[in-house]
Scaffold this active site. Structure first.
Site, PDB file in Angstrom:
ATOM      1  N   SER A  29      30.650  40.802  36.914  1.00  6.72           N
ATOM      2  CA  SER A  29      32.101  40.915  36.899  1.00  6.72           C
ATOM      3  C   SER A  29      32.602  41.195  38.316  1.00  6.72           C
ATOM      4  O   SER A  29      31.942  41.905  39.070  1.00  6.72           O
ATOM      5  CB  SER A  29      32.489  42.074  35.977  1.00  6.72           C
ATOM      6  OG  SER A  29      33.872  42.084  35.760  1.00  6.72           O
ATOM      7  N   CYS A  32      35.535  45.398  43.069  1.00  2.00           N
ATOM      8  CA  CYS A  32      35.946  45.736  44.426  1.00  2.00           C
ATOM      9  C   CYS A  32      34.859  46.548  45.117  1.00  2.00           C
ATOM     10  O   CYS A  32      34.336  47.505  44.535  1.00  2.00           O
ATOM     11  CB  CYS A  32      37.220  46.576  44.401  1.00  2.00           C
ATOM     12  SG  CYS A  32      38.605  45.755  43.635  1.00  2.00           S
ATOM     13  N   GLN A 106      37.233  35.695  42.708  1.00  2.59           N
ATOM     14  CA  GLN A 106      38.503  36.017  42.046  1.00  2.59           C
ATOM     15  C   GLN A 106      39.566  36.183  43.125  1.00  2.59           C
ATOM     16  O   GLN A 106      39.371  36.963  44.065  1.00  2.59           O
ATOM     17  CB  GLN A 106      38.334  37.330  41.277  1.00  2.59           C
ATOM     18  CG  GLN A 106      39.544  37.721  40.448  1.00  2.59           C
ATOM     19  CD  GLN A 106      39.412  39.154  39.900  1.00  2.59           C
ATOM     20  OE1 GLN A 106      39.359  40.111  40.658  1.00  2.59           O
ATOM     21  NE2 GLN A 106      39.373  39.278  38.587  1.00  2.59           N
ATOM     22  N   TYR A 189      48.196  44.092  38.057  1.00  2.00           N
ATOM     23  CA  TYR A 189      48.519  43.607  39.396  1.00  2.00           C
ATOM     24  C   TYR A 189      49.663  42.593  39.273  1.00  2.00           C
ATOM     25  O   TYR A 189      50.296  42.505  38.220  1.00  2.00           O
ATOM     26  CB  TYR A 189      47.255  43.053  40.076  1.00  2.00           C
ATOM     27  CG  TYR A 189      46.210  44.149  40.257  1.00  2.00           C
ATOM     28  CD1 TYR A 189      46.439  45.206  41.143  1.00  2.00           C
ATOM     29  CD2 TYR A 189      45.041  44.168  39.512  1.00  2.00           C
ATOM     30  CE1 TYR A 189      45.509  46.234  41.292  1.00  2.00           C
ATOM     31  CE2 TYR A 189      44.107  45.186  39.658  1.00  2.00           C
ATOM     32  CZ  TYR A 189      44.354  46.221  40.548  1.00  2.00           C
ATOM     33  OH  TYR A 189      43.441  47.241  40.685  1.00  2.00           O
TER      34      TYR A 189
HETATM   35  C1  531 Z   1      39.077  48.851  36.746  1.00  2.00           C
HETATM   36  C2  531 Z   1      40.147  48.692  35.719  1.00  2.00           C
HETATM   37  C3  531 Z   1      39.816  48.115  34.526  1.00  2.00           C
HETATM   38  C4  531 Z   1      40.775  47.976  33.568  1.00  2.00           C
HETATM   39  C5  531 Z   1      42.039  48.380  33.805  1.00  2.00           C
HETATM   40  C6  531 Z   1      42.371  48.962  34.993  1.00  2.00           C
HETATM   41  C7  531 Z   1      41.418  49.120  35.946  1.00  2.00           C
HETATM   42  N1  531 Z   1      39.411  48.362  38.017  1.00  2.00           N
HETATM   43  C8  531 Z   1      39.789  47.025  38.136  1.00  2.00           C
HETATM   44  C9  531 Z   1      40.020  46.532  39.446  1.00  2.00           C
HETATM   45  C10 531 Z   1      39.962  47.366  40.617  1.00  2.00           C
HETATM   46  C11 531 Z   1      39.576  48.748  40.441  1.00  2.00           C
HETATM   47  C12 531 Z   1      39.287  49.256  39.094  1.00  2.00           C
HETATM   48  C13 531 Z   1      40.508  45.139  39.572  1.00  2.00           C
HETATM   49  O1  531 Z   1      40.844  44.542  38.592  1.00  2.00           O
HETATM   50  C14 531 Z   1      40.593  44.521  40.871  1.00  2.00           C
END
Ligand code: 531
Length: 361
Positions: A29, A32, A106, A189
């Site tokens: 997956s 970051c 992505q 986002y």
């Molecule tokens: C984890 C996350 C999962 C589900 C909902 C909110 C946050 N994430 C996802 C991230 C970055 C940091 C943490 C990204 O989608 C880029």
């Protein structure tokens, strides 16, 4: 889409989408790494992604990569807004492909959640003096909590300019050699902020009705599909639900998936949440799998399941039951880069080891 073999665990059957074949149904997956400077990939990224290809993943998806500098989540996030950013990614792609994994990336824009600090520094919004920047969103509504910045509501002209930024980044992704592209429309986002009525209070053609809220994502997908080669897969990650009453939900996701499929999207990557800080999310093993299953069955499109998938049998059951075509593991791949090789053993088959490791596997 074609399944090439019916023998053995379903998790280890290849999957072909357009001209790209995954050796198995296991993907890394996008996660970051917060380790870039000026959006450039470096040795950390090379080792991180490379190790997971060596570990046996069928698909390695490079983390959320900003289509503009302001679209990065943090100053440590990767970018594809400049041609200089192609070469270090190309080095990673070459290694990943040399170890029989498909290299994906992505691309996204973080909207009101951009300009955040690194998680190990607290992850809160950064001031300009701390290296942060002004954020943008469909409406001037802050996320809250540690991300209190009030975003600027995008003007019509600024919205119209966004698909071209995704197109430019997609062209650079292709130039780097990626053969799998994912648009990031999940986790609250920018695209997610447009999709949800809770964060999109626009009164123009980009807000209000379902049709208007999905418009930017649809227009961007159409523009990207036009330049992303016909023989290569395009995926979209969504949050299938905001987990908040009155927000984006599974029915909206199914409707969106049908329309994205008609635009040439091959796979929906089904996550959830991230739009609002106070959502109550029933996190438990496989908690997002039912979204992947409903979207797969009702929109008739391939899906990836993600979220708290840790066990080989669990992953096997998801694919075998037709709940998803691919499982994407996140944290578990941080714990164990060799998860696919270990899963193969647990499920009673042997993955061919890379030659230098042949004595051990
Ligand atoms: C984890 C996350 C999962 C589900 C909902 C909110 C946050 N994430 C996802 C991230 C970055 C940091 C943490 C990204 O989608 C880029």
């Amino acid at each position: 889409m074609r399944t090439d073999s019916n023998d053995g665990p379903h998790l280890f059957q290849p999957l072909t989408i357009r001209s790209v074949t995954l050796r198995n149904r296991i993907g890394v997956s996008p996660m970051c790494q917060y380790s870039a400077v000026d959006g450039l990939a470096n040795d950390w990224h090379y080792v991180h992604y490379g190790a997971r290809a060596v570990g046996g993943a069928g698909l390695v998806i490079v983390e959320a990569t900003g289509v503009t500098p302001e679209g990065r989540i943090t100053p440590g996030c990767l970018g594809l807004w400049s041609d200089d950013q192609i070469e270090p990614l190309a080095r990673i792609v070459k290694f990943v492909q040399a170890h029989a994994a498909v290299a994906g990336i992505q691309i996204g824009h973080a909207g009101r959640k951009a300009s955040a600090g690194l998680p190990w520094d607290g992850g809160e919004h950064l001031t300009t003096a701390q290296g942060g920047w002004e954020t943008v969103a469909p409406s001037a509504i802050p996320f809250g909590g540690g991300l209190p910045k009030i975003p600027q509501a995008l003007t019509d002209a600024q919205i119209q300019a966004l698909p071209a930024r995704f197109v430019d980044a997609a062209k650079r992704a292709r130039a780097a050699g990626f053969t799998w592209l994912e648009l990031h429309a999940a986790h609250g986002y920018l695209f997610g902020e447009f999709l949800s009525p809770l964060t999109n209070q626009r009164t123009d053609k980009y807000g209000g009705s379902f049709e208007n809220r999905i418009r930017l994502l649809l227009e961007t997908t159409r523009a990207v599909r036009r330049i992303w080669p016909d023989n290569l897969p395009l995926a979209v990650r969504i949050s299938a639900t905001d987990w908040v009453a009155g927000g984006w939900d599974l029915d909206s996701s199914i409707g969106l998936a049908k329309l994205l499929k008609a635009e040439g999207v091959d796979l929906m990557d089904c996550s959830s949440g991230g739009l609002l800080p106070d959502a109550v999310i029933p996190v438990q093993p496989g908690y997002q799998v039912p979204f992947a299953e409903s979207i797969r069955r009702q929109a008739n499109i391939a899906t990836a399941a993600v979220g708290f998938i840790t066990e080989p049998q669990q992953a096997e059951d998801i694919v075998r039951a037709g709940q998803a075509d691919v499982v994407l593991l996140a944290r578990q791949f941080l714990v164990d880069p060799y998860w696919p090789a270990h899963a193969a053993k647990t499920l009673g088959i042997k993955m061919p080891p890379p030659n230098p490791y042949a004595r051990a596997w």
